[in-house]
Design a protein around this motif. Structure first.
Motif, mmCIF file in Angstrom:
data_model
loop_
_atom_site.group_PDB
_atom_site.id
_atom_site.type_symbol
_atom_site.label_atom_id
_atom_site.label_comp_id
_atom_site.label_asym_id
_atom_site.label_seq_id
_atom_site.Cartn_x
_atom_site.Cartn_y
_atom_site.Cartn_z
ATOM 1 N N ILE A 8 -9.880 48.140 -33.411
ATOM 2 C CA ILE A 8 -8.709 47.820 -32.591
ATOM 3 C C ILE A 8 -7.979 46.696 -33.300
ATOM 4 C CG2 ILE A 8 -7.903 46.990 -30.342
ATOM 5 C CD1 ILE A 8 -10.481 48.175 -29.144
ATOM 6 N N GLU A 9 -6.723 46.925 -33.661
ATOM 7 C CA GLU A 9 -6.032 45.940 -34.482
ATOM 8 C C GLU A 9 -4.536 45.889 -34.187
ATOM 9 O OE1 GLU A 9 -6.179 46.873 -38.632
ATOM 10 O OE2 GLU A 9 -5.146 48.799 -38.391
ATOM 11 N N ASN A 10 -3.964 44.738 -34.452
ATOM 12 C CA ASN A 10 -2.512 44.569 -34.507
ATOM 13 C C ASN A 10 -1.826 44.857 -33.175
ATOM 14 O OD1 ASN A 10 -0.725 43.636 -36.515
ATOM 15 N ND2 ASN A 10 0.250 45.643 -36.607
ATOM 16 N N CYS B 219 -5.449 40.672 -33.381
ATOM 17 C CA CYS B 219 -4.823 40.914 -32.080
ATOM 18 C C CYS B 219 -4.470 39.591 -31.405
ATOM 19 C CB CYS B 219 -5.762 41.701 -31.172
ATOM 20 S SG CYS B 219 -5.984 43.435 -31.657
ATOM 21 N N CYS C 25 -8.170 36.822 -34.586
ATOM 22 C CA CYS C 25 -7.416 37.036 -33.351
ATOM 23 C C CYS C 25 -6.970 35.697 -32.765
ATOM 24 C CB CYS C 25 -8.273 37.764 -32.324
ATOM 25 S SG CYS C 25 -8.675 39.479 -32.759
ATOM 26 N N VAL D 166 -1.743 55.329 -33.274
ATOM 27 C CA VAL D 166 -0.834 54.254 -33.654
ATOM 28 C C VAL D 166 0.246 54.138 -32.586
ATOM 29 C CG1 VAL D 166 0.694 53.382 -35.453
ATOM 30 C CG2 VAL D 166 -1.295 54.770 -36.066
ATOM 31 N N SER E 15 -6.780 58.206 -35.883
ATOM 32 C CA SER E 15 -6.006 57.002 -35.634
ATOM 33 C C SER E 15 -5.000 57.251 -34.530
ATOM 34 C CB SER E 15 -5.267 56.566 -36.903
ATOM 35 O OG SER E 15 -6.174 56.222 -37.918
ATOM 36 N N SER F 216 -4.245 51.061 -33.041
ATOM 37 C CA SER F 216 -3.499 49.970 -33.642
ATOM 38 C C SER F 216 -2.037 50.002 -33.238
ATOM 39 C CB SER F 216 -3.615 50.022 -35.171
ATOM 40 O OG SER F 216 -3.087 51.223 -35.683
ATOM 41 N N LYS G 35 -9.477 54.535 -34.630
ATOM 42 C CA LYS G 35 -8.648 53.374 -34.913
ATOM 43 C C LYS G 35 -7.493 53.351 -33.908
ATOM 44 C CE LYS G 35 -5.646 51.527 -38.579
ATOM 45 N NZ LYS G 35 -5.168 51.764 -39.966
ATOM 46 N N ARG H 265 2.395 43.611 -34.117
ATOM 47 C CA ARG H 265 1.447 42.919 -33.236
ATOM 48 C C ARG H 265 2.146 42.225 -32.079
ATOM 49 N NH1 ARG H 265 -2.538 37.886 -34.753
ATOM 50 N NH2 ARG H 265 -0.543 36.858 -35.092
#
Length: 385
Positions: free
Chosen positions: A179-181, A228, A251, A45, A43, A68, A66, A72
């Motif tokens: 892929i997030e946040n 996202c 998203c 971050v 990850s 992230s 990951k 966001r």
């Protein structure tokens, strides 16, 4: 999605109190991505801040990664300002100088994409809509080239960086990427020209290996883009080429000069669901995509709501896509349009409100339409064979 337990928290990037972090932070994020890739997963971050991305972040042959943000709305990856100019007057083939205006960020050695007719395309048998040149020097309103022009350049032609990056690229044999946040910002401003980046200057660009005539050689698999904000892109917000079993969900994608979401050549079994899309040239495009699902999306104030069409000639493309329970509101053009040589696509339970042209346009038989609702369609609710 399984990941290694090690989490690479990028607090070390916050070297001072500045809220905008430049090349140093981009290099550090890329280094963490590379380390996680080499470790077989992990990850990365990213803490809050605005990170200016000049070269683009690349995940190649990455698995179980990951990427992230901690917040966001405050963790922003933003492309650096676009490099471009505009031709002032007609310039003939053979010239080595171009008179230009509105020049920004051009530099010696940069390869330029000149947006006027170029060499014959081997696939379409038509002239390409661009040709290439390399800048030798830029002085005020004059651009000197390394070699004479092969093709004429009409007045008003746009020139831009031919190797402009996508903000995040996923390549090779990559699998299981989350892929997030994050806020992913293409850097477009109100004063920039109306460049359509297509496969450049996109928010997220994932591509396996493929050939227009031979089809896919390998597929990127298992990409998930979740929660996202993707905005201000000259190219697409999210685009998949030769991608399998991947998802764009929950998203917000807005203000893109091209498609907000694009499932392109040989993308299969992928999903776009529960996204909020606004003010893009096309909300969602399916081009040579098969067995994909578009469901529960809210698509507003776009040119075309959804466009499904064929480019490549292989049999079996553009089939069995499911377009379910979406809202298409206030399109300036058609809400849904389905091109030639497509079949067995399902368009069910969609709400079409205030379409500037037609509600649903069909250019092929064999589609399934059921329970679609129409309000305020300017032309016809459904048209076609």
């Amino acid at each position: 999605m399984p990941f290694l337990s090690r989490s690479l928290l990028l607090l070390a990037l916050l070297l001072d109190s500045a809220s905008v972090l430049h090349a140093q932070s981009e290099a550090a994020i890329q280094q963490f991505i590379n380390e996680a890739t080499q470790a077989g997963g992990g990850s990365v971050v990213i803490p809050p801040g605005t990170y200016v991305i000049e070269k683009g972040l690349v995940l190649k042959d990455a698995k179980k990664i990951k990427l992230s943000g901690l917040d966001r709305e405050r963790t922003i990856l933003k492309l650096a300002p676009i490099a471009y100019a505009e031709a002032v007057s007609d310039t003939p083939a053979g010239a080595s100088e171009l008179p230009i205006r509105r020049s920004q960020n051009l530099r010696p050695g940069m390869q330029l994409r000149i947006e006027s007719s170029g060499d014959l395309d081997s696939f379409t048998k038509k002239p390409k809509p661009y040709h290439l040149a390399v800048a030798k020097s830029v002085t005020g309103d004059r651009l000197e080239l390394m070699a004479p022009l092969k093709h004429p350049v009409p007045a008003g032609t746009q020139l831009r960086h031919a190797d402009a990056p996508n903000l995040i690229e996923i390549r090779g044999s990559s699998e299981q990427i989350l892929i997030e946040n994050l806020t992913i910002d293409g850097g477009r401003t109100a004063t920039d020209p109306p460049v359509r980046g297509h496969a450049q200057l996109c928010g997220i660009f994932a591509a396996g290996k493929y050939d227009y005539e031979k089809g896919p050689a390998s597929l990127v698999k298992g990409v998930t883009i979740s929660r996202c904000i993707i905005q201000n892109c000259f190219g697409r917000g999210v685009t998949f080429y030769a991608v399998e079993a991947s998802t764009v969900e929950r998203c917000t994608i807005m203000d893109t000069n091209d498609e907000a979401i694009d499932f392109d050549h040989f993308t299969v079994r992928s999903i776009a669901r529960y996204n909020h899309i606004a003010r893009s040239l096309t909300g969602i495009e399916l081009n040579d995509a098969t067995d994909c699902q578009i469901s529960g999306n809210d698509i507003r104030s776009c040119g075309t709501g959804l466009n499904l069409w064929r480019w490549c000639r292989q049999p079996g493309l553009n089939e069995r896509n499911r377009i379910l329970d979406n809202l298409f509101a206030s399109t300036t053009g058609n809400a849904i349009q389905v091109g030639k040589d497509t079949g067995a696509n399902v368009i069910v339970d969609n709400h079409i409100d205030q379409a500037g042209k037609n509600g649903i346009v069909l250019n092929s038989v064999g589609q399934t339409l059921e329970n679609n609702r129409f309000e305020g369609v300017k032309l016809k609710e459904v048209t076609g064979p």
